[in-house]
Design an enzyme around this catalytic site. Structure first.
Site, short mmCIF file in Angstrom:
data_model
loop_
_atom_site.label_atom_id
_atom_site.label_comp_id
_atom_site.label_asym_id
_atom_site.label_seq_id
_atom_site.Cartn_x
_atom_site.Cartn_y
_atom_site.Cartn_z
CB SER A 89 2.21 -0.46 -9.42
OG SER A 89 1.23 -1.46 -9.61
CG ASP A 123 1.98 -5.05 -10.73
OD1 ASP A 123 3.12 -5.55 -10.74
OD2 ASP A 123 1.69 -4.03 -10.08
CG HIS A 128 6.07 -7.50 -11.83
ND1 HIS A 128 5.72 -7.14 -10.55
CD2 HIS A 128 6.70 -8.72 -11.72
CE1 HIS A 128 6.10 -8.08 -9.71
NE2 HIS A 128 6.68 -9.06 -10.39
CG MET A 179 8.85 -9.58 -5.89
SD MET A 179 7.94 -8.26 -6.71
CE MET A 179 6.48 -8.10 -5.68
N GLY A 239 -1.58 -5.18 -4.16
CA GLY A 239 -1.05 -3.88 -3.74
C GLY A 239 -1.38 -3.64 -2.28
N GLY A 240 -0.78 -2.63 -1.71
CA GLY A 240 -1.13 -2.19 -0.35
C GLY A 240 -0.64 -3.07 0.78
CG ASP A 278 6.61 -4.34 -7.22
OD1 ASP A 278 5.81 -3.58 -6.65
OD2 ASP A 278 6.29 -5.11 -8.15
N GLY A 284 5.11 -2.01 -0.96
CA GLY A 284 5.20 -1.24 0.28
C GLY A 284 6.18 -0.09 0.24
N GLY A 314 2.63 1.67 -5.78
CA GLY A 314 1.22 1.64 -6.14
C GLY A 314 0.42 2.57 -5.27
CB SER A 315 -1.14 2.09 -1.93
OG SER A 315 -0.17 1.17 -1.58
C1 DX5 Z 1 2.40 -6.70 -6.07
C2 DX5 Z 1 2.73 -5.86 -7.27
C3 DX5 Z 1 3.09 -4.47 -6.95
C4 DX5 Z 1 2.04 -3.66 -6.27
C5 DX5 Z 1 2.71 -2.60 -5.44
O1 DX5 Z 1 2.36 -8.02 -6.45
O2 DX5 Z 1 3.79 -6.43 -7.99
O3 DX5 Z 1 3.58 -3.79 -8.11
O4 DX5 Z 1 1.16 -3.05 -7.15
O5 DX5 Z 1 1.75 -1.92 -4.70
P1 DX5 Z 1 2.11 -1.13 -3.35
O6 DX5 Z 1 3.10 -0.06 -3.72
O7 DX5 Z 1 0.80 -0.58 -2.91
O8 DX5 Z 1 2.69 -2.13 -2.39
ZN ZN Z 2 4.80 -5.28 -9.59
#
Ligand code: DX5
Ligand code: ZN
Length: 213
Positions: free
Chosen positions: A7, A34, A65, A136, A143-144, A173, A175, A195-196
């Protein structure tokens, strides 16, 4: 086959073009984009003009998304900008069937997302029209965040699809890390957004490979 979709929400926005190229070269299968409107979720990101700029940096599949209240209004803009999959929320204000029909009519793949507190049965009426369902594993918006175990929803969805002879992608999507990936994959998910776990890693190629394995 497991697909990894980093992401870009977690990338360094001061050099976003390089960041998109970097995850392409590090083995990402898809690029997860996103889009947030500050209304459906309490955060703002970017719209179709920015997605169009990303398109110059990679040929990878763009998984958009849409965390926005009225996806139907914007579907065409995102398809023109280069989206390959339009993934919107079952909790949105647009009519779901009409939005899915519009996405398909524009030659794009369809995805429907469910927030953690929404029962997965909310997407069952639309399964025949879906290429992907996104479960989700955090509240959408940032993120994070900490992973929430949605294994029961993933299993129920996989079972329902099997019963109907369908085999859509099931995406998760939020964590997702090498610690949580086995939980969702064992439940039946095959597309992992991260993402992270990818952008926060020193070695992104290794991070993607670790998630895949
Ligand atoms: C949250 C987003 C995710 C997010 C995931 O609303 O839809 O795509 O970027 O980030 P991590 O992997 O850090 O949870
Ligand atoms: Zn997303």
């Amino acid at each position: 086959m497991i697909k990894i979709a980093p992401s870009v929400l977690s990338c360094d926005f001061s050099k976003i073009g390089e960041e998109v190229k970097s995850i392409d070269e590090c083995g990402a299968d898809w690029i997860h984009i996103d889009v947030m409107d500050g209304h459906f979720v309490p955060n703002l990101t970017f719209g179709a003009p920015v997605v169009k700029c990303f398109r110059k940096c990679t040929d990878k599949v763009f998984d958009c998304h849409l965390m926005i209240s009225n996806p139907l209004e914007y579907v065409e803009d995102f398809v023109k900008a280069g989206a390959d999959i339009i993934n919107f929320h079952v909790e949105c204000d647009s009519p779901i069937d009409a939005t899915l029909d519009k996405i398909r009519s524009l030659g794009c793949k369809t995805g429907l997302a469910v927030k953690p507190n929404t029962p997965v049965e909310a997407v069952f009426d639309y399964l025949e029209k879906l290429d992907l369902i996104l479960i989700m594993t955090v509240e959408p918006g940032f993120g994070g965040q900490k992973f929430m175990d949605m294994s029961d929803k993933i299993k129920a969805l996989r079972a329902e699809c099997k019963k109907r002879g369908l085999c859509p992608d099931i995406q998760v999507d939020g964590g997702i890390s090498p610690a949580t990936a086995p939980v969702v994959v064992n439940a039946g998910a095959n597309v992992l957004v991260a993402g992270s776990a990818v952008f926060g890693a020193e070695d992104r190629k290794k991070a993607i490979a670790d998630l895949r394995s």
